[in-house]
Design a protein around this motif. Sequence first.
Motif, mmCIF file in Angstrom:
data_model
loop_
_atom_site.group_PDB
_atom_site.id
_atom_site.type_symbol
_atom_site.label_atom_id
_atom_site.label_comp_id
_atom_site.label_asym_id
_atom_site.label_seq_id
_atom_site.Cartn_x
_atom_site.Cartn_y
_atom_site.Cartn_z
ATOM 1 N N TYR A 29 18.660 -79.436 -58.042
ATOM 2 C CA TYR A 29 19.023 -78.096 -58.530
ATOM 3 C C TYR A 29 18.933 -78.076 -60.053
ATOM 4 N N HIS A 30 19.539 -79.087 -60.669
ATOM 5 C CA HIS A 30 19.486 -79.183 -62.142
ATOM 6 C C HIS A 30 18.052 -79.304 -62.643
ATOM 7 N N ALA A 31 17.230 -80.081 -61.935
ATOM 8 C CA ALA A 31 15.851 -80.311 -62.375
ATOM 9 C C ALA A 31 15.024 -79.034 -62.394
ATOM 10 N N SER A 32 15.486 -77.989 -61.698
ATOM 11 C CA SER A 32 14.751 -76.715 -61.700
ATOM 12 C C SER A 32 14.921 -75.947 -63.007
ATOM 13 N N THR A 33 15.815 -76.414 -63.888
ATOM 14 C CA THR A 33 16.049 -75.733 -65.170
ATOM 15 C C THR A 33 15.254 -76.411 -66.286
ATOM 16 N N ARG A 34 15.121 -75.723 -67.405
ATOM 17 C CA ARG A 34 14.325 -76.251 -68.523
ATOM 18 C C ARG A 34 14.893 -77.547 -69.102
ATOM 19 N N ASP A 35 16.191 -77.785 -68.912
ATOM 20 C CA ASP A 35 16.806 -79.001 -69.446
ATOM 21 C C ASP A 35 16.694 -80.180 -68.486
ATOM 22 N N GLY A 36 16.180 -79.940 -67.286
ATOM 23 C CA GLY A 36 15.890 -81.015 -66.347
ATOM 24 C C GLY A 36 17.090 -81.559 -65.600
ATOM 25 N N ALA A 37 16.832 -82.656 -64.916
ATOM 26 C CA ALA A 37 17.818 -83.277 -64.032
ATOM 27 C C ALA A 37 19.089 -83.666 -64.793
ATOM 28 N N ALA A 38 20.195 -83.671 -64.063
ATOM 29 C CA ALA A 38 21.494 -84.068 -64.616
ATOM 30 C C ALA A 38 22.349 -84.568 -63.460
ATOM 31 N N PRO A 39 23.388 -85.329 -63.759
ATOM 32 C CA PRO A 39 24.296 -85.802 -62.701
ATOM 33 C C PRO A 39 25.001 -84.636 -62.009
ATOM 34 N N ASP A 40 25.476 -84.886 -60.793
ATOM 35 C CA ASP A 40 26.153 -83.810 -60.066
ATOM 36 C C ASP A 40 27.532 -83.479 -60.645
ATOM 37 N N ALA A 41 28.022 -84.268 -61.584
ATOM 38 C CA ALA A 41 29.291 -83.953 -62.248
ATOM 39 C C ALA A 41 29.123 -82.860 -63.304
ATOM 40 N N VAL A 42 27.889 -82.596 -63.735
ATOM 41 C CA VAL A 42 27.614 -81.513 -64.689
ATOM 42 C C VAL A 42 27.710 -80.201 -63.915
ATOM 43 N N PRO A 43 28.437 -79.191 -64.449
ATOM 44 C CA PRO A 43 28.543 -77.921 -63.723
ATOM 45 C C PRO A 43 27.162 -77.437 -63.265
ATOM 46 N N TRP A 44 27.085 -77.030 -62.002
ATOM 47 C CA TRP A 44 25.768 -76.779 -61.424
ATOM 48 C C TRP A 44 25.614 -75.444 -60.694
ATOM 49 N N CYS A 45 26.548 -74.498 -60.877
ATOM 50 C CA CYS A 45 26.414 -73.211 -60.198
ATOM 51 C C CYS A 45 25.146 -72.484 -60.636
ATOM 52 N N ALA A 46 24.853 -72.474 -61.936
ATOM 53 C CA ALA A 46 23.661 -71.777 -62.434
ATOM 54 C C ALA A 46 22.384 -72.498 -62.007
ATOM 55 N N SER A 47 22.425 -73.807 -61.980
ATOM 56 C CA SER A 47 21.262 -74.574 -61.529
ATOM 57 C C SER A 47 20.959 -74.275 -60.063
ATOM 58 N N PHE A 48 21.997 -74.140 -59.251
ATOM 59 C CA PHE A 48 21.812 -73.813 -57.840
ATOM 60 C C PHE A 48 21.148 -72.449 -57.682
ATOM 61 N N VAL A 49 21.639 -71.448 -58.396
ATOM 62 C CA VAL A 49 21.052 -70.105 -58.317
ATOM 63 C C VAL A 49 19.600 -70.151 -58.782
ATOM 64 N N ASN A 50 19.339 -70.872 -59.865
ATOM 65 C CA ASN A 50 17.970 -70.999 -60.373
ATOM 66 C C ASN A 50 17.057 -71.634 -59.325
ATOM 67 N N TRP A 51 17.526 -72.723 -58.707
ATOM 68 C CA TRP A 51 16.741 -73.419 -57.685
ATOM 69 C C TRP A 51 16.408 -72.488 -56.519
ATOM 70 N N CYS A 52 17.401 -71.702 -56.072
ATOM 71 C CA CYS A 52 17.175 -70.779 -54.948
ATOM 72 C C CYS A 52 16.119 -69.730 -55.286
ATOM 73 N N LEU A 53 16.202 -69.164 -56.489
ATOM 74 C CA LEU A 53 15.219 -68.154 -56.893
ATOM 75 C C LEU A 53 13.833 -68.766 -56.989
ATOM 76 N N GLU A 54 13.742 -69.951 -57.598
ATOM 77 C CA GLU A 54 12.440 -70.596 -57.731
ATOM 78 C C GLU A 54 11.879 -70.998 -56.369
ATOM 79 N N ALA A 55 12.730 -71.463 -55.460
ATOM 80 C CA ALA A 55 12.277 -71.821 -54.115
ATOM 81 C C ALA A 55 11.765 -70.593 -53.369
ATOM 82 N N ALA A 56 12.245 -69.421 -53.757
ATOM 83 C CA ALA A 56 11.794 -68.168 -53.155
ATOM 84 C C ALA A 56 10.557 -67.621 -53.863
ATOM 85 N N GLY A 57 10.019 -68.392 -54.819
ATOM 86 C CA GLY A 57 8.795 -67.984 -55.507
ATOM 87 C C GLY A 57 9.012 -67.068 -56.690
ATOM 88 N N MET A 58 10.223 -67.043 -57.226
ATOM 89 C CA MET A 58 10.546 -66.174 -58.358
ATOM 90 C C MET A 58 10.864 -67.011 -59.588
#
Length: 138
Positions: A29-58
Amino acid sequence: EPRWLRLARQELGETEQAGLDDNPRIVAYHASTRDGAAPDAVPWCASFVNWCLEAAGMVGSDSKLARSWLGWGEPINEPRLGCIVVLERGAAPKGHVGFYLGSSAGTVTLLGGNQGDRVSVASFSAERVIGLRWPTSG
């Protein structure tokens, strides 16, 4: 139901790993953002939303910051199924973001990441809502 919301539902139950290990899915999820992968202890709500949108082709906000979604897509005045809801969480830049599922009795129900350290459905006070967003293409 929007495609990104169907994809988000398929992720329900993904959870942070205890100790020093990281859940590879959350790292992705984190890797889908411009800052790349990060541990799961880093807040990840925005990364999750980003991953879902990108997985949907957006194109998502491409950021790990929840409030980055305030500048994404277009604002809407009334929530609709699957819209992106941005919540305040203390002072900026802190926040939370998830997908709208419904509301009742002064709460909004979101499907989101990092809700109880997992992808889950949770309710939040509607008073915390600072933005509702919808994709400009989708």
